[in-house]
Write a protein that holds these residues in place. Structure first.
Motif, PDB file in Angstrom:
ATOM      1  N   THR A 129     -11.402  43.768 -21.712  1.00  0.00           N
ATOM      2  CA  THR A 129     -11.560  42.980 -20.489  1.00  0.00           C
ATOM      3  C   THR A 129     -12.802  43.417 -19.723  1.00  0.00           C
ATOM      4  OG1 THR A 129      -9.178  42.861 -20.367  1.00  0.00           O
ATOM      5  CG2 THR A 129     -10.372  42.179 -18.411  1.00  0.00           C
ATOM      6  N   LEU A 146      -5.365  35.262 -15.965  1.00  0.00           N
ATOM      7  CA  LEU A 146      -4.965  36.667 -16.114  1.00  0.00           C
ATOM      8  C   LEU A 146      -4.116  37.105 -14.915  1.00  0.00           C
ATOM      9  CD1 LEU A 146      -5.394  39.300 -17.814  1.00  0.00           C
ATOM     10  CD2 LEU A 146      -7.446  39.730 -16.440  1.00  0.00           C
ATOM     11  N   LYS A 150      -7.044  46.692 -24.608  1.00  0.00           N
ATOM     12  CA  LYS A 150      -7.149  45.490 -23.777  1.00  0.00           C
ATOM     13  C   LYS A 150      -7.974  45.754 -22.529  1.00  0.00           C
ATOM     14  CE  LYS A 150      -2.671  43.721 -25.222  1.00  0.00           C
ATOM     15  NZ  LYS A 150      -1.253  43.749 -24.806  1.00  0.00           N
ATOM     16  N   MET A 208      -8.005  36.985  -9.384  1.00  0.00           N
ATOM     17  CA  MET A 208      -6.694  37.151 -10.025  1.00  0.00           C
ATOM     18  C   MET A 208      -5.573  36.777  -9.060  1.00  0.00           C
ATOM     19  SD  MET A 208      -7.313  40.536 -12.419  1.00  0.00           S
ATOM     20  CE  MET A 208      -5.649  40.612 -13.095  1.00  0.00           C
ATOM     21  N   PHE A 256     -14.933  44.792  -8.008  1.00  0.00           N
ATOM     22  CA  PHE A 256     -13.480  44.870  -8.177  1.00  0.00           C
ATOM     23  C   PHE A 256     -12.764  43.973  -7.166  1.00  0.00           C
ATOM     24  CE2 PHE A 256      -9.214  46.382  -8.049  1.00  0.00           C
ATOM     25  CZ  PHE A 256      -8.939  46.563  -9.389  1.00  0.00           C
ATOM     26  N   LEU A 280       5.948  49.807 -15.604  1.00  0.00           N
ATOM     27  CA  LEU A 280       5.522  48.428 -15.873  1.00  0.00           C
ATOM     28  C   LEU A 280       4.831  48.313 -17.236  1.00  0.00           C
ATOM     29  CD1 LEU A 280       3.910  47.359 -12.448  1.00  0.00           C
ATOM     30  CD2 LEU A 280       6.239  46.906 -13.220  1.00  0.00           C
ATOM     31  N   PHE A 281       4.350  49.451 -17.744  1.00  0.00           N
ATOM     32  CA  PHE A 281       3.551  49.433 -18.972  1.00  0.00           C
ATOM     33  C   PHE A 281       4.393  49.858 -20.174  1.00  0.00           C
ATOM     34  CE2 PHE A 281       0.472  49.767 -15.581  1.00  0.00           C
ATOM     35  CZ  PHE A 281      -0.601  49.015 -16.032  1.00  0.00           C
ATOM     36  N   VAL A 310       3.463  42.709 -11.221  1.00  0.00           N
ATOM     37  CA  VAL A 310       2.363  43.314 -10.469  1.00  0.00           C
ATOM     38  C   VAL A 310       2.249  42.660  -9.087  1.00  0.00           C
ATOM     39  CG1 VAL A 310      -0.151  43.634 -10.420  1.00  0.00           C
ATOM     40  CG2 VAL A 310       1.098  43.898 -12.574  1.00  0.00           C
ATOM     41  N   ARG A 366      -0.584  35.733 -15.138  1.00  0.00           N
ATOM     42  CA  ARG A 366       0.241  36.511 -16.083  1.00  0.00           C
ATOM     43  C   ARG A 366       0.677  37.827 -15.438  1.00  0.00           C
ATOM     44  NH1 ARG A 366      -3.624  34.726 -19.835  1.00  0.00           N
ATOM     45  NH2 ARG A 366      -4.635  36.744 -20.091  1.00  0.00           N
ATOM     46  N   HIS A 367      -0.209  38.420 -14.622  1.00  0.00           N
ATOM     47  CA  HIS A 367       0.140  39.691 -13.991  1.00  0.00           C
ATOM     48  C   HIS A 367       1.328  39.563 -13.037  1.00  0.00           C
ATOM     49  CE1 HIS A 367      -3.225  41.443 -15.976  1.00  0.00           C
ATOM     50  NE2 HIS A 367      -2.935  42.623 -15.464  1.00  0.00           N
ATOM     51  N   VAL A 406      -5.134  50.398  -8.831  1.00  0.00           N
ATOM     52  CA  VAL A 406      -5.924  50.210 -10.053  1.00  0.00           C
ATOM     53  C   VAL A 406      -7.420  50.336  -9.743  1.00  0.00           C
ATOM     54  CG1 VAL A 406      -6.627  48.441 -11.741  1.00  0.00           C
ATOM     55  CG2 VAL A 406      -4.204  48.927 -11.358  1.00  0.00           C
ATOM     56  N   HIS A 465      -0.863  46.666  -5.730  1.00  0.00           N
ATOM     57  CA  HIS A 465      -1.142  47.499  -6.908  1.00  0.00           C
ATOM     58  C   HIS A 465      -2.620  47.455  -7.303  1.00  0.00           C
ATOM     59  CE1 HIS A 465       3.318  46.740  -8.159  1.00  0.00           C
ATOM     60  NE2 HIS A 465       3.211  47.706  -7.263  1.00  0.00           N
ATOM     61  N   GLN A 509      -2.785  48.759 -24.938  1.00  0.00           N
ATOM     62  CA  GLN A 509      -3.155  48.557 -23.539  1.00  0.00           C
ATOM     63  C   GLN A 509      -4.561  49.107 -23.273  1.00  0.00           C
ATOM     64  OE1 GLN A 509      -1.028  46.867 -21.636  1.00  0.00           O
ATOM     65  NE2 GLN A 509      -2.446  46.842 -19.907  1.00  0.00           N
ATOM     66  N   TYR A 514       4.216  40.163 -14.998  1.00  0.00           N
ATOM     67  CA  TYR A 514       4.431  41.565 -15.387  1.00  0.00           C
ATOM     68  C   TYR A 514       5.049  42.365 -14.241  1.00  0.00           C
ATOM     69  CZ  TYR A 514       0.869  40.418 -18.955  1.00  0.00           C
ATOM     70  OH  TYR A 514       0.144  39.836 -19.964  1.00  0.00           O
TER      71      TYR A 514
END
Ligand code: HEM
Length: 143
Positions: free
Chosen positions: A67, A88, A63, A140, A133, A52-53, A97, A91-92, A105, A101, A60, A95
């Motif tokens: 963040t 954010l 970023k 998110m 978290f 994904l990255f 996500v 947008r994920h 993380v 996931h 990255q 990507y």
């Protein structure tokens, strides 16, 4: 406190902030080192996420640390972070996500924080980060 009460009340609040700030010190001292540690841990535990990255992770890593800085700076008024985190999160989704996931993380981040803090990263500190978290991931997810 009973397990049920803990389940209901174990949420991030501003009272976690001193603990969160204290354990951010080694991250601030070596942001790129922290970011490397974090992605190493992430791709070790969840190799499938690597694709994904981008191949080059330099941007990255920057970023990620930026963040964390934004979140750290906003801890006194977390409600002001909500809009940014929701955008954010949206947008994920783009990507690729998935919500699951975030668990990977989150674990990689707790592990990397433990690595850079050493014994300072007490179970209380870990619990404070878990609460933060979970709160960030929930904002998110709503985006
Ligand atoms: C606490 C949760 C997270 C935060 C604060 C965060 C932060 C960021 C930031 C700031 C960016 C830069 C691009 C942008 O602003 O849209 C980004 C990109 C990205 N993030 Fe996250 N992220 C989080 C969780 C995740 C999770 C769970 C995954 C799943 C693997 C993930 C994968 C990615 C990917 C693939 C990119 C784009 C890479 C690229 O192609 O440039 N992130 N993230």
């Amino acid at each position: 406190m009973s397990d049920t009460a803990e389940l209901l009340f174990d949420v991030y609040t501003r009272s976690d902030n001193p603990m969160l700030r204290a354990t951010l010190a080694p991250v601030v001292a070596d942001p790129d080192g922290f970011a490397r540690r974090f992605y190493e841990r992430l791709f070790e535990r969840a190799p499938a996420l690597r694709r994904l990255f981008p191949t080059d992770m330099t941007q990255q890593r920057m970023k990620l640390v930026q963040t964390l800085g934004v979140v750290a700076a906003g801890l006194d008024e977390p409600e002001h972070l909500v809009g940014t985190l929701q955008e954010l999160g949206a947008r994920h989704r783009g990507y690729g996500v998935k919500f699951a996931h975030y668990v990977e993380v989150g674990e990689a981040m707790l592990g990397a924080l433990a690595d850079v803090n050493g014994p300072t990263f007490t179970p209380d500190a870990r619990a404070a980060w878990q609460r933060l978290f979970a709160w960030v991931a929930e904002q998110m997810r709503r985006g």
